[in-house]
Design a protein around this motif. Structure first.
Motif, PDB file in Angstrom:
ATOM      1  N   ALA A 184       0.833  -1.198   0.000  1.00  0.00           N
ATOM      2  CA  ALA A 184       0.000   0.000   0.000  1.00  0.00           C
ATOM      3  C   ALA A 184       0.873   1.256   0.000  1.00  0.00           C
ATOM      4  O   ALA A 184       2.002   1.250   0.507  1.00  0.00           O
ATOM      5  N   GLN A 185       0.335   2.323  -0.577  1.00  0.00           N
ATOM      6  CA  GLN A 185       0.970   3.634  -0.487  1.00  0.00           C
ATOM      7  C   GLN A 185       0.374   4.317   0.734  1.00  0.00           C
ATOM      8  O   GLN A 185      -0.772   4.749   0.720  1.00  0.00           O
ATOM      9  N   VAL A 186       1.158   4.413   1.808  1.00  0.00           N
ATOM     10  CA  VAL A 186       0.627   4.804   3.114  1.00  0.00           C
ATOM     11  C   VAL A 186       1.017   6.235   3.464  1.00  0.00           C
ATOM     12  O   VAL A 186       2.180   6.617   3.355  1.00  0.00           O
ATOM     13  N   THR A 187       0.016   6.999   3.903  1.00  0.00           N
ATOM     14  CA  THR A 187       0.235   8.339   4.446  1.00  0.00           C
ATOM     15  C   THR A 187      -0.393   8.401   5.827  1.00  0.00           C
ATOM     16  O   THR A 187      -1.556   8.025   6.016  1.00  0.00           O
ATOM     17  N   MET A 188       0.375   8.874   6.806  1.00  0.00           N
ATOM     18  CA  MET A 188      -0.149   9.028   8.164  1.00  0.00           C
ATOM     19  C   MET A 188      -0.487  10.492   8.410  1.00  0.00           C
ATOM     20  O   MET A 188       0.271  11.396   8.008  1.00  0.00           O
ATOM     21  N   VAL A 189      -1.610  10.736   9.069  1.00  0.00           N
ATOM     22  CA  VAL A 189      -2.017  12.083   9.476  1.00  0.00           C
ATOM     23  C   VAL A 189      -2.090  12.081  10.997  1.00  0.00           C
ATOM     24  O   VAL A 189      -2.916  11.370  11.586  1.00  0.00           O
ATOM     25  N   VAL A 190      -1.225  12.884  11.629  1.00  0.00           N
ATOM     26  CA  VAL A 190      -1.030  12.808  13.078  1.00  0.00           C
ATOM     27  C   VAL A 190      -1.221  14.192  13.693  1.00  0.00           C
ATOM     28  O   VAL A 190      -0.564  15.154  13.274  1.00  0.00           O
ATOM     29  N   ARG A 191      -2.084  14.305  14.669  1.00  0.00           N
ATOM     30  CA  ARG A 191      -2.296  15.589  15.349  1.00  0.00           C
ATOM     31  C   ARG A 191      -1.066  16.022  16.143  1.00  0.00           C
ATOM     32  O   ARG A 191      -0.760  17.202  16.253  1.00  0.00           O
ATOM     33  N   ALA A 192      -0.372  15.063  16.717  1.00  0.00           N
ATOM     34  CA  ALA A 192       0.772  15.354  17.573  1.00  0.00           C
ATOM     35  C   ALA A 192       2.019  15.657  16.729  1.00  0.00           C
ATOM     36  O   ALA A 192       2.039  15.424  15.522  1.00  0.00           O
ATOM     37  N   PRO A 193       3.075  16.153  17.381  1.00  0.00           N
ATOM     38  CA  PRO A 193       4.303  16.464  16.634  1.00  0.00           C
ATOM     39  C   PRO A 193       5.173  15.244  16.345  1.00  0.00           C
ATOM     40  O   PRO A 193       6.189  15.363  15.651  1.00  0.00           O
ATOM     41  N   GLU A 194       4.820  14.076  16.875  1.00  0.00           N
ATOM     42  CA  GLU A 194       5.632  12.881  16.665  1.00  0.00           C
ATOM     43  C   GLU A 194       4.783  11.638  16.897  1.00  0.00           C
ATOM     44  O   GLU A 194       3.648  11.721  17.343  1.00  0.00           O
ATOM     45  N   ILE A 195       5.370  10.485  16.606  1.00  0.00           N
ATOM     46  CA  ILE A 195       4.715   9.211  16.903  1.00  0.00           C
ATOM     47  C   ILE A 195       4.600   9.065  18.419  1.00  0.00           C
ATOM     48  O   ILE A 195       5.524   9.388  19.164  1.00  0.00           O
ATOM     49  N   GLY A 196       3.464   8.563  18.887  1.00  0.00           N
ATOM     50  CA  GLY A 196       3.199   8.481  20.328  1.00  0.00           C
ATOM     51  C   GLY A 196       4.264   7.707  21.095  1.00  0.00           C
ATOM     52  O   GLY A 196       4.763   6.678  20.634  1.00  0.00           O
ATOM     53  N   GLN A 197       4.613   8.199  22.266  1.00  0.00           N
ATOM     54  CA  GLN A 197       5.642   7.559  23.093  1.00  0.00           C
ATOM     55  C   GLN A 197       5.156   6.245  23.699  1.00  0.00           C
ATOM     56  O   GLN A 197       5.975   5.430  24.146  1.00  0.00           O
ATOM     57  N   ARG A 198       3.829   6.032  23.724  1.00  0.00           N
ATOM     58  CA  ARG A 198       3.309   4.785  24.291  1.00  0.00           C
ATOM     59  C   ARG A 198       3.215   3.657  23.254  1.00  0.00           C
ATOM     60  O   ARG A 198       2.765   2.568  23.567  1.00  0.00           O
ATOM     61  N   VAL A 199       3.654   3.934  22.036  1.00  0.00           N
ATOM     62  CA  VAL A 199       3.694   2.881  21.022  1.00  0.00           C
ATOM     63  C   VAL A 199       4.653   1.782  21.485  1.00  0.00           C
ATOM     64  O   VAL A 199       5.699   2.067  22.082  1.00  0.00           O
ATOM     65  N   SER A 222      -1.085  17.810  12.154  1.00  0.00           N
ATOM     66  CA  SER A 222      -2.030  17.918  11.047  1.00  0.00           C
ATOM     67  C   SER A 222      -3.333  17.193  11.391  1.00  0.00           C
ATOM     68  O   SER A 222      -3.395  16.356  12.299  1.00  0.00           O
ATOM     69  N   SER A 223      -4.388  17.495  10.637  1.00  0.00           N
ATOM     70  CA  SER A 223      -5.685  16.870  10.879  1.00  0.00           C
ATOM     71  C   SER A 223      -6.461  16.751   9.574  1.00  0.00           C
ATOM     72  O   SER A 223      -6.251  17.516   8.630  1.00  0.00           O
TER      73      SER A 223
END
Length: 327
Positions: A184-199, A222-223
Motif C-alpha cells: 500500500a501507499q501509506v500516508t499518516m495524518v497525526v495531530r501530535a508532533p511525533e509518533i506516540g511515546q506509548r507505542v 495535522s488533521s
C-alpha cells in the motif's frame, strides 16, 4: 415466574476478559450470576487486528488461575481468543452472548436490566464493558463514506491501494507498517508532533525509520478536514493538502459507553476525561450495588487500565459484595 427465573445476585455486563474474571470470582464465591455480552465471546478482542500482538506477556493476561501458555514472548490475538474460550468452558461460565443491554433502572434497591432478549433482576451489577466498541469520531464531512473505517483487521485487503492512516497510537502504527509491507501507499495524518511515546517499544523504531526514509509519508501537527470519494483533505502547518485516496483507516481511539453509565446514574467528572465516580478499594460507584471493572474505570483515559492491571478488580468487587451479606 419468568422474572423470578431471571433473578441473579450479580449481573455482569460485558463478556471480555475482566467480565469473565468477575464471573469466575462470583461462581467461586457461590453467588448466582449471569454475564451479558452484546457480541461474541471477548468481543473486543475478536475485533482487534488479526495479526495483533499484546503488550503484556501471557502470564499477565491470565484469569481464574488458569495458565496461559504461548510460544511467543508476547501472545497474539488468536492465542488470546483460544485461551479465554477455554477458560470459559473450563469454569462453565453462565455467559449470554449476542444479548445487548438496552435499558437499566433501579427499583427498591434492585436493578432491572432489559436486554434484547430478556429482562433480569439483580441485587448487584458489574459494568465491565471496556471501550473498544465505540470509536472516537473525527466529526468531519465524509466520515461516513464506505472508504472510511474505524477498525483495522487485515493488511492484505489494502494491497496496492492509497491508504491514509489517521492517528499515531499502537493500532495506527501497526496498520501503517503492515499495509505498507503489503504494497500500500501509506500516508499518516497525526495531530501530535511525533509518533506516540506509548507505542510498543519494539515497534516504534520501525515506524520512525520508515517515515525518515520516506517509505511512509507522515504529516505531523495535522488533521483531516474532509473526506471525499477518491480524496482526503488535510490541514498541515504548511497549509491545506489534498491526498488521492482509496481507503481511510481512522484509528483515532475509542471510548467507553458513557450513555450506559449515565442510565445507571453513575456520576462522571465534569472535565473532558469523564472519569466515572467509584471507590478504588471496592470498585463501587456512587450508586450502591453498582460496580465498575476494567478499562471503563478510566473514562477517556483508556490507556490507564488494561487486562494486566485490572484483573484484581474482580476479587475486590466480589469480596465487597460478600462483606455486605455478612452485615
Amino acid at each position: 415466574m419468568a422474572a423470578q427465573e431471571n433473578f441473579y445476585e450479580v449481573v455482569i455486563i460485558g463478556g471480555g476478559p475482566i467480565g469473565l474474571a468477575c464471573g469466575i470470582e462470583a461462581q467461586q464465591a457461590g453467588l448466582s450470576y449471569v454475564i451479558l455480552e452484546k457480541g461474541c465471546l471477548v468481543n473486543s478482542l475478536y475485533n482487534y487486528p488479526q495479526t495483533m500482538t499484546f503488550f503484556s506477556t501471557s502470564e499477565k493476561l491470565e484469569i481464574g488461575g488458569v495458565p496461559f501458555i504461548s510460544d511467543n514472548p508476547k501472545p497474539r490475538r488468536a492465542e488470546a481468543l483460544e485461551y479465554y474460550r477455554r477458560v470459559t468452558l473450563k469454569f462453565g461460565l453462565n455467559v449470554h452472548l449476542f444479548e445487548e443491554v438496552q435499558h437499566v433502572e433501579k427499583v427498591q434497591n434492585q436493578f432491572q436490566v432489559q436486554t434484547s432478549k430478556a429482562r433480569y433482576t439483580a441485587h448487584h451489577v458489574i459494568v465491565s464493558t471496556g471501550f473498544y466498541d465505540l470509536p472516537a469520531l473525527m466529526d468531519v464531512p465524509g466520515e461516513d463514506l464506505p472508504q472510511v473505517t474505524h477498525y483495522y483487521q487485515d493488511p492484505h485487503y489494502y494491497a496496492l491501494q492509497k491508504v491514509v492512516v489517521v492517528g499515531a497510537s499502537n493500532s495506527s502504527v501497526d496498520a501503517a507498517l503492515e499495509t505498507y509491507r503489503k504494497g500500500a501507499q501509506v500516508t499518516m495524518v497525526v495531530r501530535a508532533p511525533e509518533i506516540g511515546q506509548r507505542v510498543k517499544y519494539w515497534v516504534r523504531p520501525d515506524i520512525v525509520n520508515r517515515i525518515a526514509e520516506g517509505s511512509i509519508k507522515a504529516y505531523f501537527n495535522s488533521s483531516v478536514t474532509a473526506i471525499r470519494p477518491g480524496a482526503v483533505d488535510i490541514l498541515t502547518p504548511e497549509g491545506p493538502v489534498t491526498l488521492a485516496n482509496d481507503f481511510v483507516l481512522a484509528l483515532t481511539g475509542y471510548k467507553p459507553d458513557f450513555d450506559l453509565l449515565r442510565k445507571f446514574g453513575v456520576q462522571l467528572s465534569a472535565d473532558d476525561k469523564l472519569y466515572p465516580q467509584h471507590n478504588p478499594e471496592t470498585m463501587e460507584t456512587n450508586q450502591e450495588g453498582l460496580y465498575l471493572a476494567g478499562v471503563v474505570c478510566g473514562g477517556m483515559d483508556t490507556h490507564l487500565w488494561f487486562i494486566e492491571n485490572s484483573r484484581d478488580h474482580a476479587p475486590k468487587i466480589i469480596q465487597h459484595i460478600l462483606a455486605k451479606r455478612t452485615h
